[in-house]
Design an enzyme around this catalytic site. Structure first.
Site, short mmCIF file in Angstrom:
data_model
loop_
_atom_site.label_atom_id
_atom_site.label_comp_id
_atom_site.label_asym_id
_atom_site.label_seq_id
_atom_site.Cartn_x
_atom_site.Cartn_y
_atom_site.Cartn_z
N ASP A 1 -52.24 -68.39 -28.45
CA ASP A 1 -50.85 -68.12 -28.10
C ASP A 1 -50.43 -69.21 -27.13
OD1 ASP A 1 -48.37 -66.66 -27.67
OD2 ASP A 1 -49.20 -65.93 -25.79
N SER A 2 -49.14 -69.27 -26.83
CA SER A 2 -48.66 -70.22 -25.83
C SER A 2 -49.15 -69.85 -24.44
CB SER A 2 -47.13 -70.22 -25.83
OG SER A 2 -46.67 -68.91 -25.59
N CYS B 1 -48.80 -65.62 -31.80
CA CYS B 1 -47.56 -66.02 -31.17
C CYS B 1 -46.53 -66.16 -32.28
CB CYS B 1 -47.78 -67.36 -30.47
SG CYS B 1 -46.29 -68.12 -29.81
N GLU C 1 -43.40 -61.65 -17.82
CA GLU C 1 -44.49 -62.36 -17.13
C GLU C 1 -44.43 -62.18 -15.62
OE1 GLU C 1 -45.46 -66.24 -18.35
OE2 GLU C 1 -46.18 -65.44 -20.24
N CYS D 1 -41.88 -61.04 -30.72
CA CYS D 1 -42.53 -61.86 -29.70
C CYS D 1 -43.71 -61.05 -29.17
CB CYS D 1 -41.53 -62.17 -28.58
SG CYS D 1 -42.29 -63.01 -27.18
N HIS E 1 -44.99 -60.80 -26.41
CA HIS E 1 -44.81 -60.21 -25.08
C HIS E 1 -44.14 -58.83 -25.15
CE1 HIS E 1 -45.48 -64.27 -23.57
NE2 HIS E 1 -45.42 -63.84 -22.33
N1 DGL Z 1 -45.69 -65.35 -27.17
C1 DGL Z 1 -44.61 -66.12 -27.69
C2 DGL Z 1 -44.09 -65.50 -28.98
O1 DGL Z 1 -44.65 -64.55 -29.50
C3 DGL Z 1 -43.47 -66.32 -26.73
C4 DGL Z 1 -43.78 -67.01 -25.42
C5 DGL Z 1 -43.30 -68.44 -25.33
O2 DGL Z 1 -42.10 -68.70 -25.39
O3 DGL Z 1 -44.17 -69.30 -25.19
O4 DGL Z 1 -43.11 -65.98 -29.52
#
Ligand code: DGL
Length: 268
Positions: free
Chosen positions: A10-11, A74, A155, A187, A189
């Site tokens: 993931d990022s 992600c 976050e 997303c 998150h």
């Molecule tokens: N976890 C990323 C997603 O599912 C979003 C976080 C980011 O912007 O890096 O899109």
């Protein structure tokens, strides 16, 4: 039977929600998680750059860690880099993204008609969800809205408070999402604020997130390809490409257990 690890990336730490669902569904498997915190957020970056990052991480997971499958945990990286990675590693190992399992879960279901989608700017602008849903479940009318402030809010630990309520209400009240009967949390998150979103809709809108859907899809693939691990393997490892106490603190919330994030710079 294959005891090699599953690579998940993931990022940053959002993909830990997916890693957690995978670890619950397949407790024998060893996970290698890579959060590209040095390049966070992906949600504001170009597809070209995200593809480069995703490619570097995938090479690391395959060459250094001998992963038997790769999970792109992600949505933004799935939208920007999945087809590229799949074609580059065709016939080598399964590469799974978080978007397709959601789209597959919508095929053939008739209860929902107007479906909302919230995600990062890059995911929404890529049009990947909209296009895949249109192709596989054309009876659905997709209403998309970029909600870029939700990632930093989550976050920073804002949840169940005035700030999160205000922001969630502000986004979900927009005309783009009016009268929807289901909402894709596009997303990794967003499962962290699922209860709050549910409260906003008073339980009347079906919320769809990729965590459990993704874990059962991966389980099926590993079983089908004889890649499952029958006995508990090595310990899970969690790497991040930039370290800060901030990530350590948030990671526990996302994975729901104490985990040790190791700093590893693969971008030397
Ligand atoms: N976890 C990323 C997603 O599912 C979003 C976080 C980011 O912007 O890096 O899109």
């Amino acid at each position: 039977m294959n005891s090699n690890p599953i690579g998940i990336f993931d990022s940053g730490i959002g993909g830990l929600t997916v890693a957690n669902a995978i670890s619950k569904a397949m407790p024998n498997e060893t996970l290698i998680y890579f959060g590209d915190t040095a390049h966070l957020p992906y949600g504001e970056k170009s597809k070209k750059l995200i593809r480069e990052y995703a490619n570097g991480i995938t090479d690391f997971l395959l060459q250094e860690k001998q992963c038997k499958a790769i999970v792109i945990a992600c949505n933004t990286a799935s939208a920007a880099a999945y087809e590229f990675l799949r074609d580059r590693h065709k016939g080598e190992i399964p590469i799974i993204n978080v978007i397709d399992p959601i789209v597959e879960s919508l095929v053939g279901q008739r209860t929902n008609k107007k479906i909302g989608l919230i995600a990062t700017n890059t995911t929404i602008e890529s049009g990947v969800y909209q296009e895949k849903i249109h192709r596989r479940a054309s009876h659905l009318n997709v209403r998309a809205l970029a909600t870029p402030l939700l990632v930093p809010m989550i976050e920073e630990g804002y949840a169940n408070d005035k700030i999160s309520h205000t922001l969630i209400e502000n986004y979900l009240s927009k005309t783009e999402l009016s009268d929807i009967d289901a909402l894709i949390l596009g997303c990794t998150h967003y499962p962290m604020i699922k209860a709050e979103i549910n409260a906003f809709y008073q339980g009347k809108v079906r919320l769809i997130d990729s965590t459990d859907i993704m874990a059962s899809k991966l389980k099926n693939i590993l079983e089908k390809e004889n890649l499952s691990c029958a006995a508990r393997g090595a310990k899970n490892k969690f790497y991040i490409s930039d370290s800060s106490p901030h990530f350590d603190k948030s990671a526990q919330r996302f994975f729901k257990e104490n985990i040790n994030l190791e700093y590893l710079n693969i971008w030397k």
